[in-house]
Design a protein around this motif. Structure first.
Motif, PDB file in Angstrom:
ATOM      1  N   TYR A 116      -7.866  11.016   1.128  1.00  9.98           N
ATOM      2  CA  TYR A 116      -7.181  10.036   0.281  1.00  9.98           C
ATOM      3  C   TYR A 116      -8.204   9.203  -0.483  1.00  9.98           C
ATOM      4  N   GLN A 117      -7.808   8.679  -1.641  1.00 13.69           N
ATOM      5  CA  GLN A 117      -8.659   7.766  -2.394  1.00 13.69           C
ATOM      6  C   GLN A 117      -8.756   6.457  -1.620  1.00 13.69           C
ATOM      7  N   GLN A 136       0.089  10.795  -4.996  1.00 17.85           N
ATOM      8  CA  GLN A 136      -0.484  11.595  -3.920  1.00 17.85           C
ATOM      9  C   GLN A 136      -1.870  11.084  -3.570  1.00 17.85           C
ATOM     10  N   ASN A 137      -2.214  11.203  -2.302  1.00 17.85           N
ATOM     11  CA  ASN A 137      -3.530  10.817  -1.797  1.00 17.85           C
ATOM     12  C   ASN A 137      -3.838   9.340  -2.000  1.00 17.85           C
ATOM     13  N   ARG A 138      -2.821   8.502  -1.898  1.00 15.86           N
ATOM     14  CA  ARG A 138      -2.987   7.055  -2.053  1.00 15.86           C
ATOM     15  C   ARG A 138      -2.100   6.326  -1.056  1.00 15.86           C
ATOM     16  N   ASN A 171     -11.596   3.311  -5.065  1.00 16.69           N
ATOM     17  CA  ASN A 171     -12.027   4.711  -5.112  1.00 16.69           C
ATOM     18  C   ASN A 171     -13.329   4.927  -4.347  1.00 16.69           C
ATOM     19  N   GLN A 216      -6.812   7.616   5.192  1.00 20.50           N
ATOM     20  CA  GLN A 216      -6.956   8.867   5.929  1.00 20.50           C
ATOM     21  C   GLN A 216      -7.803   9.839   5.120  1.00 20.50           C
ATOM     22  N   GLU A 217      -8.342  10.811   5.796  1.00 21.85           N
ATOM     23  CA  GLU A 217      -9.245  11.771   5.171  1.00 21.85           C
ATOM     24  C   GLU A 217      -8.577  12.448   3.975  1.00 21.85           C
ATOM     25  N   THR A 245       0.807  -1.220   0.000  1.00 18.53           N
ATOM     26  CA  THR A 245       0.000   0.000   0.000  1.00 18.53           C
ATOM     27  C   THR A 245       0.841   1.271   0.000  1.00 18.53           C
ATOM     28  N   SER A 246       1.251   1.715   1.172  1.00 17.77           N
ATOM     29  CA  SER A 246       1.946   3.008   1.267  1.00 17.77           C
ATOM     30  C   SER A 246       3.326   3.004   0.623  1.00 17.77           C
ATOM     31  N   ALA A 293       2.989   3.498  -3.154  1.00 18.93           N
ATOM     32  CA  ALA A 293       2.457   4.854  -3.363  1.00 18.93           C
ATOM     33  C   ALA A 293       3.568   5.889  -3.180  1.00 18.93           C
ATOM     34  N   ASN A 294       4.421   5.696  -2.188  1.00 15.96           N
ATOM     35  CA  ASN A 294       5.546   6.611  -1.972  1.00 15.96           C
ATOM     36  C   ASN A 294       6.588   6.501  -3.078  1.00 15.96           C
TER      37      ASN A 294
END
Length: 118
Positions: A55-56, A46-48, A91, A52-53, A36-37, A40-41
């Protein structure tokens, strides 16, 4: 002539969860981070990658004790869906609900920030 679907298209993530449960090669928390993170990093999405609020919401609900790959490499065999994954949200929309595919197709192509045009 259509090309057969590779079983790994359906089974990569269930297989890695089985590594956690059966082979204990990595902790569950670390494997989830790696799925996951971390990507994405790496890809600067971004926003993945986190829940958390703002984020997709891409979420997979699974039962680690029941996760099982339906992977097969038999000639002509259609890959089976994995077991133990009753719900998948893409999503913010359910695409698998109670082990059944919905008709929703909320996915989107993710473009690398360095290749985006304005």
């Amino acid at each position: 002539e259509s090309r057969p679907v590779r079983p790994s298209a359906y089974q990569s993530m269930p297989e890695t969860l089985m590594w956690v449960r059966d082979k204990k090669l990595v902790t569950l928390e670390d494997m989830i981070r790696r799925m996951t993170s971390m990507p994405a990093n790496v890809f600067r999405l971004q926003n993945r990658g986190l829940i958390q609020e703002g984020y997709q919401a891409d979420i997979t609900v699974f039962d680690l004790d029941k996760v099982k790959s339906g992977c097969t490499y038999e000639t002509g065999a259609r890959p089976g869906y994995p077991e133990g994954i009753p719900h998948v949200v893409v999503n913010g929309v359910l695409v698998v609900e109670n082990n059944q595919l919905t008709k929703a197709l909320p996915g989107a192509v993710l473009r690398h920030p360095s290749r985006m045009t304005t």
